[in-house]
Design an enzyme around this catalytic site. Structure first.
Site, PDB file in Angstrom:
ATOM      1  N   GLU A 133      52.886  29.115  52.290  1.00  0.00           N
ATOM      2  CA  GLU A 133      52.493  28.356  53.481  1.00  0.00           C
ATOM      3  C   GLU A 133      50.991  28.330  53.787  1.00  0.00           C
ATOM      4  O   GLU A 133      50.532  28.814  54.835  1.00  0.00           O
ATOM      5  CB  GLU A 133      53.254  28.880  54.700  1.00  0.00           C
ATOM      6  CG  GLU A 133      54.749  28.656  54.605  1.00  0.00           C
ATOM      7  CD  GLU A 133      55.510  29.038  55.854  1.00  0.00           C
ATOM      8  OE1 GLU A 133      54.937  29.706  56.742  1.00  0.00           O
ATOM      9  OE2 GLU A 133      56.710  28.680  55.948  1.00  0.00           O
ATOM     10  N   GLU A 241      62.107  27.612  51.829  1.00  0.00           N
ATOM     11  CA  GLU A 241      62.618  28.242  53.046  1.00  0.00           C
ATOM     12  C   GLU A 241      63.366  27.211  53.881  1.00  0.00           C
ATOM     13  O   GLU A 241      62.892  26.087  54.063  1.00  0.00           O
ATOM     14  CB  GLU A 241      61.489  28.834  53.906  1.00  0.00           C
ATOM     15  CG  GLU A 241      60.825  30.065  53.333  1.00  0.00           C
ATOM     16  CD  GLU A 241      59.813  30.682  54.300  1.00  0.00           C
ATOM     17  OE1 GLU A 241      59.873  30.372  55.518  1.00  0.00           O
ATOM     18  OE2 GLU A 241      58.966  31.466  53.837  1.00  0.00           O
TER      19      GLU A 241
END
Length: 305
Positions: A133, A241
């Protein structure tokens, strides 16, 4: 679909205590967890860890103790026939400093990956996820850093699959609006064995900070633009995710999302649920079993395994 599994988190815990103390600030997943999820027909484990623990000062040799912990997990899980995604869970930072800043260069990031690649290039079941991320980083800076890391990996002779995230927390829902749909077309891989990793939660702001899902169809809706981008550009995607809280709306939303990914397996290569691991306790999304009792969300995934 090639990869279906879970992030086994806890080795990245203790962000405020870096590098921290093993067993106090953080821990690693266990062999019993590997056995449990392999028994549920999962075949991939995403292993989040902290760059600062493996390489405690920039340009230093890797910590022998930390490397041994990663080695132990990789050896056991891949020995069971599963894949392991190595995930430096650092948000494009090292001790809080952005890659590409005066404190941490793109070349140092590439060097980190060169060393890690040399360690695991002989195991075809190890997957290299460049970074968890990236956010609040310039798109061009991140693109150049990612390409430098990919080139360093391939220079070691590694043919392993590489997962490449975009900026803006690599959200699928914002892939176009964040500019990833343009900038990430600049990724180059001499081995031509990579996929774009995106994350997608189903709460109001896509953060995963709530166990409330927007609707029963939000799972697929937030993947459509990214999926179309993959198809248009002949690329591959990996859902690194996703999750939903233990309620009926989220149950339907998760099924909707996974069915959509399955239906578009021409471009989607796999997924990992967020999360399980030994230190999650009562976390809203954990599928860590409670003794001999499965978590509710585990049964949702079973239909897709």
């Amino acid at each position: 679909m090639a990869y279906k599994g879970v992030s086994l988190a806890s080795a990245e815990f203790g962000e405020s205590s870096l590098p921290g103390t093993y067993g106090s600030n953080y821990t690693y997943p266990t062999t019993a967890e590997v056995d449990y999820f392999v028994g549920k027909k999962m075949n991939v484990f995403r292993l989040p860890f902290r760059w600062e623990r493996l390489q405690q000062s920039i340009d230093a040799s890797f910590s022998a103790d930390e490397l041994a912990r990663i080695d132990s997990f990789v050896t056991y899980a891949t020995g069971k026939g599963a894949y392991v995604v190595l995930d430096p869970h650092n948000y494009a930072r090292y001790y809080g400093n952005l890659i590409g800043s005066s404190s941490i260069s793109q070349a140092q990031f590439a060097s980190f990956w060169s060393t890690l690649s040399n360690r695991y290039k002989g195991n075809s079941k190890v997957i290299f996820a460049l970074m968890n991320e990236p956010h609040d980083i310039d798109a061009t800076v991140w693109l150049n850093a990612a390409n430098a890391a990919i080139a360093a990996i391939r220079k070691t002779g590694a043919n392993n699959l590489i997962l490449v995230p975009g900026i803006a927390w690599t959200g699928a829902h914002s892939w176009v609006s964040s500019g990833n749909s343009t900038s990430m077309l600049g990724i180059t891989d001499s081995g031509n064995n990579y996929a774009y990793e995106v994350h997608q939660y189903m709460d109001g702001d896509s953060s995963g900070n709530s166990d409330t899902c927007v609707s029963t169809t939000i799972g697929s809706e937030r993947l459509v633009a990214f999926t179309n981008w993959l198809k248009t550009n002949s690329k591959r995607g990996f859902l690194g995710e996703f999750a939903g809280g233990n309620n009926a709306t989220c149950q339907a939303a998760v099924a909707n999302q996974l069915q959509y990914v399955t239906d578009n397996s021409s471009v989607w290569i796999g997924w990992t649920w967020w999360a399980a691991g030994p230190w999650w306790g009562s976390y809203r999304f954990t599928i860590e079993p409670s003794g001999s009792t499965d978590q509710a969300q585990m049964s949702w995934l079973a239909a897709f395994l």
